[in-house]
Design an enzyme around this catalytic site. Structure first.
Site, short mmCIF file in Angstrom:
data_model
loop_
_atom_site.label_atom_id
_atom_site.label_comp_id
_atom_site.label_asym_id
_atom_site.label_seq_id
_atom_site.Cartn_x
_atom_site.Cartn_y
_atom_site.Cartn_z
N GLU A 1 12.79 -12.14 6.99
CA GLU A 1 13.06 -10.75 7.35
C GLU A 1 12.59 -10.58 8.79
O GLU A 1 11.41 -10.79 9.10
CB GLU A 1 12.33 -9.77 6.45
N LYS B 1 -0.06 -18.58 5.91
CA LYS B 1 -0.78 -18.25 7.14
C LYS B 1 -0.64 -16.75 7.39
O LYS B 1 0.44 -16.28 7.76
CB LYS B 1 -0.23 -19.02 8.34
N ASN C 1 1.47 -6.26 10.16
CA ASN C 1 1.69 -4.84 9.89
C ASN C 1 1.45 -4.43 8.45
O ASN C 1 1.03 -3.32 8.16
CB ASN C 1 3.08 -4.40 10.36
#
EC number: 1.2.1.-
Length: 499
Positions: A239, A166, A143
């Protein structure tokens, strides 16, 4: 520098979600190639650790300038592989630049050895030192493909670590571009390595090789990764998901709340861990807010391309649009009412979904409690601010919250909300951009923090170095009884001095 070296092998198509066209291909690396990347990173890290903090700062301040100077190229890359609108792409450019500048100037103070109070005053002295973890492994989502690859790496590298990262298989190009700019700024080869490929290959190798894991993504994946690294007893920061609430209190400036609520819900096409998915509006202002909010959402400009006038872009993929559609269809089938949107925008492309506002969402609907991670929000009317807080906290998540209220009311409500960040009279941006303060999740929304001083020191191991003066504390030739009296007297004097 940008990618681990690989022989001729299978490639992964990178698709523009707006057009459905293949932009380019990247190598699909294997576990073995990822392990080789870590071996190179370990060699580079030992040299980098000996690099002065002044030199590290110079490199990252140059990188800061390169990011600003290359902003158009960066935004083009982000939009091409992610489909977001231009303003959301700019957010990533600004975030990376701000993070580089902040930690470049902050690193020396944070990493400088610090004097600590000794156990036996005067006799001993203690200092705390900060050593890098080694090689940090990072796994980033789609995102925010520039921010969540580069910004998380910056404090780790400044702290003396190397980073092997990655990026999401759908959005590796922004990370590769970031690596090129870091090299141009002077970062040595091997200190930052991008390894592209599937999670089952590259992701698994990272969890097996890294000295510290940084992950951003879903709660379910985070739990799985935590289980994988647990046997090796390495630390991690994550997160994770969110079901973020927005409260409109009875004394809110409704016009301002309407203007600020839609970006909080639909920024980055709703594909944002800290975006709003639930709104609780006080009955005293509900009619005015709902009418204004729905009207504004219906006017949003959705589309692809680089126009600054576009309010919202596409979703990351057709598959993700299918998932969002299934959430909304399920809610409507169970009794929810669509106030705006609620449909695909196939005339724009198969990955587009309209910004959607729902009401009357029953508890049985999947999206009532689950994270949609798309442009969907539902509204509930409440009879008091206390009820709004109670409903806002009634979730397994605790990442971000938003309160729209008069200043005094906003502060009181904010301190009762169970989330890592709370924005008063804004959605998410001000708390995120306060890089000097920690940012992260409560409950199932994460472990650890990015930003703040801890956003750098988490990538270090603390070392207690204590020096003894005069004579040994133990086994110094003095008989035990006399020594006990002397120690007790010394400790008492130290206690009195510290009062």
């Amino acid at each position: 520098m940008t990618q681990a070296v690989a022989p001729s092998r299978s490639m992964t198509d990178i698709i523009n979600p707006v057009t459905g066209e293949v932009i380019t291909q990247v190598v699909a690396h294997t576990k073995e190639e990822t392990s080789e990347a870590f071996a190179r990173a370990r060699r580079a890290q030992k040299r980098w650790e000996r690099t002065s903090l002044r030199t590290r700062r110079r490199i990252f301040l140059k990188f800061h300038n390169l990011v600003i100077d290359n902003r158009e190229r960066i935004m083009d890359t982000i939009q091409a592989e992610n489909g977001k609108n231009r303003l959301s792409a700019l957010e990533e450019v600004l975030d990376v630049a701000m993070t580089a500048r902040h930690y470049a100037y902050r690193a020396e103070k944070l990493l400088k050895p610090k004097s600590r109070r000794a156990g036996v005053p005067l006799w001993t002295s203690t200092r705390e030192e900060f050593a890098p973890k080694g090689v940090v492994g990072a796994i980033a989502p789609f995102n925010y493909p520039f921010t969540l690859t580069i910004s998380d790496a910056i404090p780790a590298i400044l702290a003396g670590n190397a980073v092997v990262i990655k990026p999401d298989s759908q959005t590796p190009l922004s990370a590769i571009l970031g690596a090129e700019l870091l090299a141009e700024a002077g970062l040595p080869e091997g200190v930052f390595t991008v390894v592209t490929g599937r999670g089952s290959e590259v992701g698994q190798a990272i969890t097996q090789e890294c000295d510290y894991l940084m992950f951003t993504g879903s709660t379910a994946t985070g739990q799985s990764l935590a289980e994988q690294v647990a046997p090796r007893l390495i630390d991690y920061s994550m997160e994770l998901g969110g079901k973020n609430p927005l409260i409109v209190a009875d004394d809110a400036d409704v016009t301002r709340a309407v203007a600020g609520a839609w970006p909080a819900c639909f920024g980055n096409s709703g594909q944002l861990c800290i975006s709003i998915e639930r709104i609780y509006v006080h009955r005293a202002v509900a009619d005015e807010f709902i009418a204004g909010f729905v009207d504004r959402v219906k006017q949003l400009k959705v589309g692809g391309g680089t126009s600054w006038e576009t309010d919202m872009g596409s979703l990351i993929s057709v598959e993700h649009a299918d998932l969002v559609e299934s959430f909304v269809d399920d809610a409507v089938a169970k009794g929810a009412t669509v106030l705006a949107g609620g449909k695909r925008l196939r005339e724009l492309g198969d990955a587009f979904y309209a910004p959607t506002v729902l009401t009357d969402v029953p508890a049985s609907a999947d999206l009532h409690r689950a994270e949609v991670f798309g442009p969907v929000v539902y509204i509930e009317v409440v009879d008091s601010n206390d009820e709004a807080v109670r409903r806002a906290n009634d979730t397994e998540y605790g990442l971000n919250s938003s309160v729209w209220a008069a200043p005094a009311t906003g502060k009181k409500l904010a301190s009762r909300l169970e989330s890592g960040t709370v924005n008063i009279n804004e959605g998410y941006a001000p708390a995120w951009t306060a890089i000097d303060a920690p940012m992260g999740g409560w409950k199932a929304s994460g472990v650890g923090r990015r930003h703040g001083d801890g956003g750098m020191t988490k990538y270090t191991e603390s070392r207690n170095v204590t020096q003894t003066r005069f004579m040994n504390v133990v086994n110094n030739g003095i008989d035990s009884k006399t020594w006990a009296t002397a120690l007790s007297t010394t400790l008492k004097l130290g206690r009195d001095i510290l009062r």
